[in-house]
Design an enzyme around this catalytic site. Structure first.
Site, PDB file in Angstrom:
ATOM      1  CG  ASP A 454      -8.968   1.548  -6.324  1.00 41.55           C
ATOM      2  OD1 ASP A 454      -9.598   1.324  -5.274  1.00 41.55           O
ATOM      3  OD2 ASP A 454      -7.743   1.725  -6.358  1.00 41.55           O
ATOM      4  CE  LYS A 552      -1.039   0.259  10.687  1.00 39.85           C
ATOM      5  NZ  LYS A 552      -1.908   0.055   9.519  1.00 39.85           N
ATOM      6  CG  ASP A 663      -3.768   2.011  -8.195  1.00 41.73           C
ATOM      7  OD1 ASP A 663      -4.763   1.527  -7.611  1.00 41.73           O
ATOM      8  OD2 ASP A 663      -2.903   2.674  -7.612  1.00 41.73           O
ATOM      9  CG  ASN A 666      -7.115  -3.878  -4.222  1.00 38.42           C
ATOM     10  OD1 ASN A 666      -6.540  -3.356  -5.176  1.00 38.42           O
ATOM     11  ND2 ASN A 666      -7.411  -3.208  -3.134  1.00 38.42           N
TER      12      ASN A 666
END
Length: 1010
Positions: A454, A552, A663, A666
């Site tokens: 990740d 955003k 970490d 997901n």
């Protein structure tokens, strides 16, 4: 009729990875509900669902009923389910979490059942039964029972220790406390005593014990802020909001105690972001959704207290439904070892069959003709050969190493503690040490070929710092700002510095101070971020009545939504640090229902599907081949499913050992899919750590985990296995050579007690010490020369070639151990005039020679143990106590006082060991390995390192520490450097250059561009 037609789905639906092991649900489908709940209609739109809810509040799938403050409500027969025969239990789970496997009653039977599912243990159980049959038993029953009990006992103790740890963890969670309404007032209760329907009070910074309906809170309009890092890895706060009616009327303790609302909702399921239900209270109904539910595992933040009603408890909570089934991981060496054990069993059967045939022939030619061999049993030679087949299965059973598995577990257990105790992987800022969360995968760390990582929070710290932004073509910068939360905190605080200050929030409004003027906006809708949209939007109404949408999200997603004729489009594009790569929006393939009506149509559909699957498989293979041509591959904007799919593709087409590190929650699916999963205890909660095999606090520790601990573990395990198989072959094959001189009668070449204790005591210490402490080069040299890691990647230290070399080595040793004493005793006379060539003296000589040979190749510690036990077992005292069990009375003292016997043993040992010494000498001098070369020059490398350290410290004397020049700098004054392309980062001279030049201090302080 439609019901008679065949329906089928497109091939894309069948290829999705299993989501049950992944606590992430922004792209889960409706059919992942609990099996007890009927699935929703696939074609039903969101509008239709809302309309249906308004027409029929008590939907058919809302079969879960919860009554507030009424525990007797759940005793109704309709809420019971049959668990076994006529025994029934409430379908509502209690709130106690049980992750342990055993209790005081079930430990022994369940543990034994699990252990005997292993082929080796079951094999020796069958062997023990065979030894109880007098006609075929050639060894005493205790020769198998004692090692088997030892192996079962060691494994049971290990399992017990692990389960006690699980009991303690469960107890720690279950004994947490919160306030629960009992007898009309709040009383402190343990989590395990909470029931469905209870009304509870939670305080700031406490975890939510169950899935609860938010009733009210201390915040205006009963808002409640929660942190969901344990669920989805998000550290930014999310807000939940109670119903307006419960906010107004359920603030006081007495009102909460009298609350008698009834909830009808969906059955427990694993969808974290979905909830459908209805609250019935005071002749009115109120629809419920996920925004009003606090899930177990959330943490209350920025809210002094809140009240809630328990909807799902314990195993029914969504986080527990998402825990899924942990995949059982095995190392490559485990699989190879099992195949080798099967090979040994096949060899054992063939050898036993051949020796049994030999006994049949011997009986026909010699046995029947020798009157002094008559045993009063009129068995035919073939039948005697059949009985001897089973006799040799028992005699040669030590070829299948009973203590192999327990020895492997002991070694892995010790190696895991070496990882836990490594201070160089300890992170003092968080007081976090490295943790081996499994003890079965250590050597696999030395064979990793592909690493999947990740990025956010793993390769980079998940600390968002506002750097700069571009608004209407104008660039704005923000320096000296640092935030520990993700982008929301950074943007809001940055806006505050520019005069736009967030003041307050209610259920339907947001109040801001804009350059000193206070303004209130009506919030019409919030469109949350997910992996498909890759953006978050809010729709508000201004005081003037204008409606605006603010959005955003990812740069590519926002950029492609700019109007083509926008005059600021080019200015915005230039403001991006890197060139924007425009992506085509992915079109999601929806579920297609097709109804072929004829056999021809069915055939066409099947052929089309086959071609599509073949095309897809080829595309996957092409992707893997292309990716593996690169040194590194970056996968952008991927979902948790896609992370796991990439890992699976590499495993499928490359047959490679993979490691995944992350970490966040997901990353859980990717971590569980890879052969080795590593979790980092970072900013995104502990979900990844809890699902990992190994964990630590910083990504940089991965290098030491693999190059040091992984490589050492692999080398130690390979040496242990080669040595283990060798010593067992050398021990067992002596029986075969002895068979040629005893009429293939399955008589043993050793004393029964020596056979019993050989693997358990006499040769166990050397192999265990090799597996735990052997080390070719130091940790510093392992890090300095990463090419040493290639041995594990290529499986060079343990394979079938090494296995058969161990078999050959053991066979040669067994020949020497048998035939040298046999030749020496053939026509000899002892010092006292007695012949030492009796069977018992020969057995002691061969056994003693074997112990010296196998121990001299490792550790000498077992030799003293062997002689101590042997003299005790051959004493007259123990023979008096157990005459049938100890029949070698006085053999060892009498035989070992003969110098001739010691000369025989010295000759056997020398012939066995001299070739080994010569081979090792030649390998180190003529054909040295990389580790041999490095070990030979280790003193040189140590001196070079010391010189480099001294000079490096001199170069930096009087200078400040190295400063960051990355985009996420926390210091002022470097934004212009990023734009200009210059860098103030000093380029450190290579170590070779430092050593080659004997310049004075300060000469290495160079500057350069990057």
């Amino acid at each position: 009729m439609i019901s008679e037609r065949d329906s089928e789905t497109t091939f894309d639906e069948d290829s999705q990875p299993n989501d049950e092991v992944m606590p992430y649900s922004d792209d889960e489908t409706e059919d992942e509900l609990d099996p007890r709940q009927p699935g929703a209609e696939p074609g039903q739109s969101q509008t239709q669902r809302h309309a249906e809810e308004s027409r029929e509040p008590a939907r058919k799938d809302c079969s879960w009923q919860v009554k507030a403050n009424d525990r007797r409500f759940y005793d109704q027969p309709g809420f019971k389910r049959t668990i076994f025969l006529c025994f029934k239990k409430s379908k509502y789970a209690d709130n106690a979490i049980k992750t342990y496997k055993y209790n005081a009653i079930t430990f022994l039977p369940l543990n034994l059942f699990e252990q005997f599912k292993r082929a080796a243990n079951f094999y020796f159980l069958v062997l023990l039964i065979l030894q109880s049959i007098p006609q075929i038993s050639t060894l005493a029953w205790y020769t198998t029972l004692v090692p088997l009990l030892f192996v079962l006992g060691i494994t049971a103790v290990k399992d017990l220790v692990d389960d006690i740890a699980r009991h303690r963890m469960d107890s720690e969670v279950n004994n947490r406390t919160c306030d629960v309404i009992k007898d009309g007032r709040f009383k402190t209760a343990k989590w395990k005593d909470i029931k469905v329907g209870d009304v509870i009070r939670l305080k700031k910074n406490t975890f939510v014990p169950a899935d609860i309906l938010l009733l009210s809170s201390s915040e205006p309009n009963s808002l409640c802020y929660v942190e969901t890092a344990e669920l989805d890895g998000e550290t930014n706060l999310k807000f939940k909001m109670a119903l307006e009616v419960t906010h107004r009327q359920l603030q006081e303790e007495s009102a909460l105690a009298n609350f008698d609302g009834l909830i009808e909702c969906e059955e427990p399921n694993n969808r974290l972001d979905k909830f459908t239900g209805t609250l019935f209270w005071r002749n009115s109904s109120y629809s419920l959704d996920a925004d009003k539910i606090l899930l177990r595992g959330c943490k209350i933040r920025n809210t002094d207290f809140c009240h809630g009603m328990v909807v799902f408890a314990g195993a029914d909570t969504k986080i527990m439904k998402n825990s899924g089934k942990t995949r059982f991981k095995r190392t490559k060496i485990d699989s190879l070892m099992n195949y080798m054990v099967y090979t040994i069993i096949v060899v054992l059967i063939l050898l036993s069959a051949g020796l049994a045939i030999g006994h049949t022939y011997w009986e026909q030619q010699i046995g029947n003709c020798s009157w002094y061999l008559y045993d009063a049993q009129d068995f035919s030679p073939p039948y005697r050969g059949f009985l001897n087949f089973w006799g040799y299965i028992i005699v040669l059973n030590t070829m299948v190493p009973i203590s192999l598995y327990v020895s492997v577990e002991v070694i892995r257990f010790g190696q895991s503690y070496f990882i836990n105790w490594d201070l160089q992987m300890y992170y003092p800022e968080k007081d976090t040490a490295a943790k081996a969360r499994t003890t079965t995968l250590n050597e696999q760390l030395g064979q990793i070929q592909y690493i999947f990582s990740d990025k956010t929070g793993t390769l980079t710290q998940n600390i968002m710092t506002f750097k700069k932004c571009c608004i209407n073509g104008q660039r704005y910068g923000q320096l000296n700002y640092q935030a520990a939360s993700p982008d929301e905190g950074a943007l809001v605080t940055a806006a505050r510095h520019f005069g736009y200050v967030f003041l307050s929030r209610t259920q339907s409004t947001i109040t801001l101070s804009e350059m000193g003027a206070q303004r209130t906006y009506d919030v019409l809708a919030i469109l949350d971020f997910n992996s498909d949209r890759k953006r978050m939007s809010v729709i508000v109404r201004e005081a003037s009545g204008n409606i605006r949408l603010y959005c955003k999200g990812a740069d590519t997603v926002i950029y492609e939504r700019l109007h083509p004729s926008n005059p600021k489009r080019e200015a915005t594009e230039e403001a991006l640090d890197n060139e924007i790569l425009l992506e085509k929006k992915k079109k999601k393939k929806k579920l297609k229902l097709k109804f072929p009506r004829t056999a021809e149509e069915k055939k066409k559909q099947a052929e089309k599907r086959r071609r599509a699957e073949a095309y897809k498989e080829q595309q996957q293979k092409n992707f893997v081949d292309l990716a593996c041509e690169c040194r590194a591959v970056i996968c952008c904007r991927v979902t948790p499913k896609q992370k796991a799919m990439v890992v699976e593709l590499v495993q499928k087409y490359k047959k490679a050992v993979t490691l995944a590190i992350g970490d966040g929650a997901n990353d859980v699916n990717m971590i569980k899919t890879a052969h080795i999963g590593v979790g980092i205890s970072g900013q995104e909660g502990m979900q990844a750590v809890m699902s990992s095999d190994y964990s630590f606090a910083q990504f940089r520790y991965l290098q030491r985990l693999l190059l040091v601990h992984g490589r050492w573990s692999y080398i130690r395990m390979c040496k242990f296995l080669r040595y283990f198989f060798y010593k067992n072959f050398a021990f067992t094959l002596v029986h075969i050579w002895y068979s040629f001189f005893n009429g293939f009668s399955a008589q043993t070449a050793y004393e029964d007690w020596f056979i019993t204790l050989y693997n358990v005591l006499y040769s166990s210490l050397p192999v265990l010490l090799v597996g735990l402490l052997d080390q070719d080069v130091s940790d510093k040299l392992s890090l300095r020369f990463p090419e040493l890691y290639i041995l594990g990647q290529r499986d060079l230290l343990f394979n079938y070639k090494k296995f058969f070399l161990s078999l050959l080595h053991g066979a040669v040793t067994s020949l020497i151990i048998f035939f040298i004493p046999y030749g020496a005793y053939l026509k000899s006379m002892g010092q006292d005039g007695e012949a030492p060539a009796d069977y018992q003296s020969f057995a002691v000589t061969a056994a003693s020679s074997l112990i010296f040979v196998v121990n001299f190749q490792a550790i000498f510690g077992s030799i003293a143990l062997y002689f101590g036990i042997t003299f005790d077992f051959h004493s007259a005292g123990i023979h008096v106590l157990f005459p049938s069990g100890f029949q070698f009375t006085g053999t060892a003292p009498n035989a070992l006082r003969q110098p001739y016997l010691w000369l025989t043993m010295i000759l056997s040992i020398a012939i066995c060991l001299l070739p080994i010494v010569a081979q090792r000498f030649l390998c180190m001098t003529v054909w040295p390995s990389e580790s041999d070369k490095i070990q030979r020059n280790r003193r040189k490398y140590q001196l070079e390192e010391q010189q480099w350290r001294r000079r490096h410290s001199a170069f930096r004397r009087g200078l400040s520490a190295r400063r960051s020049a990355y985009a996420f700098s926390h210091q002022r004054g470097y934004a212009d450097l990023i734009a200009s392309g210059r860098s103030i980062r000093k380029r450190r001279a290579p170590l070779d250059a430092v050593l080659a030049t004997a310049t004075g201090p300060g000469s290495g302080d160079t500057r350069g561009t990057s």
